[in-house]
Design a protein around this motif. Structure first.
Motif, short mmCIF file in Angstrom:
data_model
loop_
_atom_site.label_atom_id
_atom_site.label_comp_id
_atom_site.label_asym_id
_atom_site.label_seq_id
_atom_site.Cartn_x
_atom_site.Cartn_y
_atom_site.Cartn_z
N PRO A 17 0.84 -1.20 0.00
CA PRO A 17 0.00 0.00 0.00
C PRO A 17 0.88 1.26 0.00
O PRO A 17 2.01 1.21 0.49
N PRO A 18 0.38 2.36 -0.52
CA PRO A 18 1.16 3.59 -0.53
C PRO A 18 1.53 4.02 0.90
O PRO A 18 0.70 3.94 1.80
N SER A 19 2.75 4.45 1.07
CA SER A 19 3.23 4.83 2.40
C SER A 19 2.77 6.23 2.77
O SER A 19 2.41 7.04 1.93
N GLY A 20 2.80 6.48 4.08
CA GLY A 20 2.53 7.81 4.60
C GLY A 20 1.12 8.06 5.05
O GLY A 20 0.87 9.00 5.79
N GLU B 254 -3.31 -5.17 3.87
CA GLU B 254 -2.57 -5.15 2.58
C GLU B 254 -1.07 -5.21 2.82
O GLU B 254 -0.35 -5.93 2.12
N LEU B 255 -0.60 -4.44 3.80
CA LEU B 255 0.83 -4.41 4.10
C LEU B 255 1.32 -5.77 4.58
O LEU B 255 2.34 -6.27 4.08
N VAL B 256 0.61 -6.37 5.50
CA VAL B 256 1.02 -7.68 6.01
C VAL B 256 0.93 -8.72 4.91
O VAL B 256 1.84 -9.54 4.75
N VAL C 87 1.31 4.78 11.00
CA VAL C 87 1.28 5.34 9.65
C VAL C 87 1.82 4.23 8.74
O VAL C 87 2.72 3.49 9.12
N VAL C 88 1.27 4.12 7.55
CA VAL C 88 1.72 3.08 6.61
C VAL C 88 3.19 3.33 6.25
O VAL C 88 3.53 4.38 5.71
N PRO C 89 4.07 2.36 6.57
CA PRO C 89 5.48 2.52 6.21
C PRO C 89 5.70 2.17 4.73
O PRO C 89 4.88 1.49 4.11
N GLU C 90 6.81 2.59 4.20
CA GLU C 90 7.20 2.22 2.85
C GLU C 90 7.49 0.71 2.86
O GLU C 90 8.05 0.20 3.83
N GLY C 91 7.08 0.00 1.82
CA GLY C 91 7.17 -1.45 1.79
C GLY C 91 8.55 -2.02 2.05
O GLY C 91 8.73 -2.91 2.88
#
Length: 167
Positions: A16-19, A29-31, A125-129
């Protein structure tokens, strides 16, 4: 790494897009992206209760999404106690962390309900992959060291301090 490479050349879904804010959907999605990058291609990422996990590189990493905090907790198992830890044991692990023993970017975390000792870190916050994959690799590697070397050191300090004084 494989999933990242596949997504980079358009053969797999990207992380997913970060930030942005870490919603249950983006955490899933990230996991899912991460565990697939480690070879678990059929993993849903997080289950309906918000839990997931993977065994990789000799470590076990668990994921839990906390709805109230909108946070993803990532925990690498150090040790499972068969009964509650003896007095001084948890304090010994916390002392190791204070003394600077590498915890892989995590903090010492004891979960009473499953008697597990973990190194844990939390994302809001979504981290960069790629950064998340590096973080999980580092956290998992540190948990292996803590489960081997640090566990022995803490046990010696707590149960046999006289042996350390002789050295």
């Amino acid at each position: 790494m494989l999933q990242w490479l596949m997504s980079a050349v358009g053969l797999g879904p990207p992380p997913p897009p970060s930030g942005g804010p870490l919603t249950r959907e983006t955490a899933g999605e990230l996991v899912r992206w991460y565990v697939r990058s480690q070879g678990a291609v059929l993993s849903p990422g997080l289950n309906a209760q918000g839990f997931g996990g993977i065994a990789a590189g000799g470590s076990q990493v668990y994921f839990e999404y906390h709805e109230e905090q909108r946070a993803l907790e990532c925990s690498a198992l150090v040790y499972k106690f068969s009964e509650p830890p003896k007095p001084g044991v948890l304090e010994g692990f916390q002392a190791e962390a204070r003394e600077g023993t590498d915890a892989g970017g995590g903090e010492v975390d004891y979960e009473r309900e499953n008697r597990g000792l973990y190194l844990s870190r939390t994302y809001t916050v979504v981290p960069e992959g790629k950064a998340f994959a590096r973080d999980m690799k580092r956290l998992g590697a540190a948990s292996v060291v803590w489960g081997d070397e640090v566990l022995d050191r803490v046990a010696s300090r707590v149960f046999h301090p006289e042996e350390l004084e002789k050295r």
